[in-house]
Motif scaffolding. Sequence first.
Motif, mmCIF file in Angstrom:
data_model
loop_
_atom_site.group_PDB
_atom_site.id
_atom_site.type_symbol
_atom_site.label_atom_id
_atom_site.label_comp_id
_atom_site.label_asym_id
_atom_site.label_seq_id
_atom_site.Cartn_x
_atom_site.Cartn_y
_atom_site.Cartn_z
ATOM 1 N N ILE A 262 4.023 -7.280 -1.434
ATOM 2 C CA ILE A 262 5.524 -6.991 -1.283
ATOM 3 C C ILE A 262 5.626 -8.695 -0.340
ATOM 4 O O ILE A 262 4.639 -8.742 0.666
ATOM 5 N N ASN A 263 6.412 -9.395 -0.520
ATOM 6 C CA ASN A 263 6.678 -10.746 0.202
ATOM 7 C C ASN A 263 8.015 -10.879 0.814
ATOM 8 O O ASN A 263 8.981 -10.706 -0.023
ATOM 9 N N GLY A 264 8.341 -11.090 1.795
ATOM 10 C CA GLY A 264 9.503 -11.747 2.537
ATOM 11 C C GLY A 264 9.739 -13.233 2.444
ATOM 12 O O GLY A 264 8.742 -13.854 2.146
ATOM 13 N N GLY A 265 10.964 -13.882 2.450
ATOM 14 C CA GLY A 265 11.015 -15.298 2.418
ATOM 15 C C GLY A 265 12.286 -15.312 1.541
ATOM 16 O O GLY A 265 13.079 -14.529 1.063
ATOM 17 N N LYS A 266 12.419 -16.755 1.248
ATOM 18 C CA LYS A 266 13.347 -17.115 0.109
ATOM 19 C C LYS A 266 13.236 -16.977 -1.313
ATOM 20 O O LYS A 266 11.907 -17.547 -1.533
ATOM 21 N N THR B 210 14.615 -16.862 -5.423
ATOM 22 C CA THR B 210 15.760 -16.778 -6.608
ATOM 23 C C THR B 210 15.469 -15.443 -7.069
ATOM 24 O O THR B 210 14.436 -14.732 -7.204
ATOM 25 N N ILE B 211 16.493 -15.249 -7.969
ATOM 26 C CA ILE B 211 16.536 -13.667 -8.603
ATOM 27 C C ILE B 211 15.410 -13.671 -10.016
ATOM 28 O O ILE B 211 15.175 -12.718 -10.131
ATOM 29 N N ASN B 212 14.798 -15.076 -10.072
ATOM 30 C CA ASN B 212 13.960 -14.982 -11.141
ATOM 31 C C ASN B 212 12.469 -14.934 -10.785
ATOM 32 O O ASN B 212 11.163 -14.930 -11.420
ATOM 33 N N GLU B 213 12.120 -15.197 -9.355
ATOM 34 C CA GLU B 213 10.673 -15.067 -8.415
ATOM 35 C C GLU B 213 10.551 -13.651 -8.101
ATOM 36 O O GLU B 213 11.410 -13.125 -7.501
ATOM 37 N N PRO B 214 9.335 -13.301 -8.377
ATOM 38 C CA PRO B 214 8.918 -11.892 -8.146
ATOM 39 C C PRO B 214 8.713 -11.601 -6.482
ATOM 40 O O PRO B 214 8.358 -12.820 -5.937
ATOM 41 N N ILE B 215 9.312 -10.736 -6.084
ATOM 42 C CA ILE B 215 9.153 -10.540 -4.495
ATOM 43 C C ILE B 215 8.076 -9.427 -4.335
ATOM 44 O O ILE B 215 7.574 -9.269 -3.173
ATOM 45 N N GLY B 216 7.400 -8.711 -5.292
ATOM 46 C CA GLY B 216 6.323 -7.664 -5.250
ATOM 47 C C GLY B 216 5.959 -7.252 -6.398
ATOM 48 O O GLY B 216 6.269 -7.672 -7.646
ATOM 49 N N ILE B 217 4.855 -6.552 -6.319
ATOM 50 C CA ILE B 217 4.101 -6.150 -7.573
ATOM 51 C C ILE B 217 3.883 -4.395 -7.329
ATOM 52 O O ILE B 217 3.163 -3.791 -6.251
ATOM 53 N N VAL B 218 4.242 -3.475 -8.097
ATOM 54 C CA VAL B 218 3.871 -2.465 -8.176
ATOM 55 C C VAL B 218 2.940 -1.803 -9.359
ATOM 56 O O VAL B 218 3.223 -2.266 -10.310
ATOM 57 N N GLU B 219 1.816 -0.911 -9.079
ATOM 58 C CA GLU B 219 0.906 -0.697 -9.985
ATOM 59 C C GLU B 219 1.380 0.674 -10.610
ATOM 60 O O GLU B 219 1.738 1.432 -9.888
ATOM 61 N N GLN B 220 1.729 0.730 -11.906
ATOM 62 C CA GLN B 220 2.381 1.871 -12.447
ATOM 63 C C GLN B 220 1.559 1.944 -13.727
ATOM 64 O O GLN B 220 1.424 1.248 -14.624
ATOM 65 N N ASP B 221 0.793 3.280 -13.623
ATOM 66 C CA ASP B 221 0.013 3.602 -15.047
ATOM 67 C C ASP B 221 -1.098 2.674 -15.162
ATOM 68 O O ASP B 221 -1.280 2.007 -16.404
ATOM 69 N N LYS B 222 -1.656 2.166 -14.216
ATOM 70 C CA LYS B 222 -2.706 1.195 -14.194
ATOM 71 C C LYS B 222 -2.145 -0.138 -14.730
ATOM 72 O O LYS B 222 -3.078 -0.864 -15.008
ATOM 73 N N GLY C 165 0.737 -1.284 -0.047
ATOM 74 C CA GLY C 165 0.132 0.044 -0.016
ATOM 75 C C GLY C 165 0.928 1.442 -0.006
ATOM 76 O O GLY C 165 0.364 2.295 -0.172
ATOM 77 N N GLU C 166 2.057 1.089 0.330
ATOM 78 C CA GLU C 166 3.000 2.282 0.150
ATOM 79 C C GLU C 166 3.186 2.783 -1.147
ATOM 80 O O GLU C 166 3.257 1.855 -2.165
ATOM 81 N N LYS C 167 3.560 3.962 -1.583
ATOM 82 C CA LYS C 167 3.871 4.591 -2.930
ATOM 83 C C LYS C 167 5.275 4.442 -2.738
ATOM 84 O O LYS C 167 6.129 4.683 -1.757
ATOM 85 N N VAL C 168 6.010 4.116 -3.949
ATOM 86 C CA VAL C 168 7.682 3.833 -3.981
ATOM 87 C C VAL C 168 7.907 4.635 -5.472
ATOM 88 O O VAL C 168 7.210 4.543 -6.155
#
Length: 582
Positions: A162-166, A168-180, A127-130
């Motif tokens: 946004i997710n914590g845990g283990k 790899t560099i190919n696995e998404p750790i979060g999602i940002v909504e940009q321009d819908k 929910g935070e703006k980044v």
Amino acid sequence: MVLKGKIIKVAGPLVVAEGMKGSAMYEVVRVGEDKLLGENIGLNGDQASIQVYEDTSGIKPGENVFGTGSPLSVLLGPGLLTNIYDGVQRPLPEIFNIAGEFIKRGLDVPALDKNKKWDFVPSVKKGEKVKAGDIIGTVDETKVVKHRILIPPNVNGLLKEINGGKFTINEPIGIVEQDKKDVEIYLAHSWPVRMARPYITKIEPNEPMFTGQRVLDTFFPVTKGGTAAIPGGFGTGKTVTQHQLARWSDADIIVYIGCGERGNEMTEVLRDFPKLIDPKSGEPLMQRTVLIANTSNMPVAAREASVYTGITIAEYYRDMGYNVALMADSTSRWAEALREISGRMEEMPGEEGYPAYLASRIAGFYERAGRVTTLCGKEGTISVIGAVSPPGGDFSEPVTQNTLRITKVFWALDSSLADRRHFPAINWLRSYSLYSENLSKWFNNNIAEDFTDNRKNAMKLLQQESELQEIVQLVGPDALPERERVVLETARIIREDFLQQNAYHDIDTYCDIKKQYRMLKIILKFHKYALDAVNRGIKIRKITEMPILDEIARMKYIPLEEFDKRADEIVNEIDLVSKEIE
């Protein structure tokens, strides 16, 4: 990959292909049946000039060229530290495991381990703006360095997940909504090497970067975020000096680029660095180091890529708020690669055959150094120290001159000093640091009030010695007045017992700045008492036979933990000697 065109000409590392309409400048392409890595460096109609970063033996006209649609980029994420790359960020240990001792052509090896899981700890909430460059969490990359995960520079918006845990560099750790639209965030992201990473503002550097080398830290200091050049002929100690800086500088991260250096020198680096212990943490030095190895027998075009690969990795760690030191050894080999490619493209040559854009390329590289406010609001620095190898030690040649125009510190290596086995062979009369005046306040406030005065007094003695040497060579030292012979003796002590430093001695290889200050102060104190003595009629010969001179000569070999006590004893001995002379 998309089929673009066909090869019509091969000239060493330069390949010309036709049917390349629609290709972009600096687009990465794959050349020939082996799909060798290349980059468009010239476009003319539907023809493209391609510099190939691999050996082009066996490539022939008529073979296909494939476009990738993306510029030459590096993958930035956890796993960079402790790694050893070639000039285009292929990990050499992985290549060795796959192909053995020789790099197989067309080999495509991921820059970072795609199977290793990293423990990600988020520092932001859903929910935070980044915005671009924000730190959203950390990964323990090594025992020494926390890798701060950054929002890529082209992403802004609302953090939907946004997710914590283990991961790899190919696995998404979060999602940002940009321009819908939803943009997935990973532990790693790519960045084009020829484009400087953005920051908020550049700040004037005002803090020294300590190297543990007395001639550098005391006489010709460089700042965190500064630029320095080390020009010198063959055998003057450029590479050893660069190694010393990489080992002992107080930067958080070290990026070492071996650009076109001899294979045996890079072998020494690759063999020694993993064994070195970081004096700050007690852990292996490699835990905060990235090595880029591009030796003289590797494809020439990859030399040019290696410096951009290194500076981009340095900018990435700078953006986390770290102080980064980048060593480039040597930029002359990079310039020679530019000259070879330019000649094969039949461009109009500039001075000594170098391309006309040599000055702008060198300036563009060094300008990526500096102290900046990063996109996340932290302060980070990149200090760039480039070795230059002028043919025959001629500092008037184009690479050296163009480097000196842009760098603010000049550490001039002198072959005559090297012949006398005086190392580091940095000529104290030809070298300079444009940061000295700016740093005077810092040294006086943080080390001692008379630090700058001591440095100026010592340099004055060395300059006086140089002027007196002409007379000495004509008539001998005995013809000089006693006061001037005291100057010669003190200058000799400064040269041999302070400026000279043994890189292979367990204690003398590194000298703390406070120890440097005490050593120089003791030498100048001796000079004062010697002058007082000759003014009272004491002969200089009696002064030079004093045992205290041996004590001063051995100061640099006293361990740091014992030095303060021993320094006080030496000062007391000088006081006693002066009373005995009276």
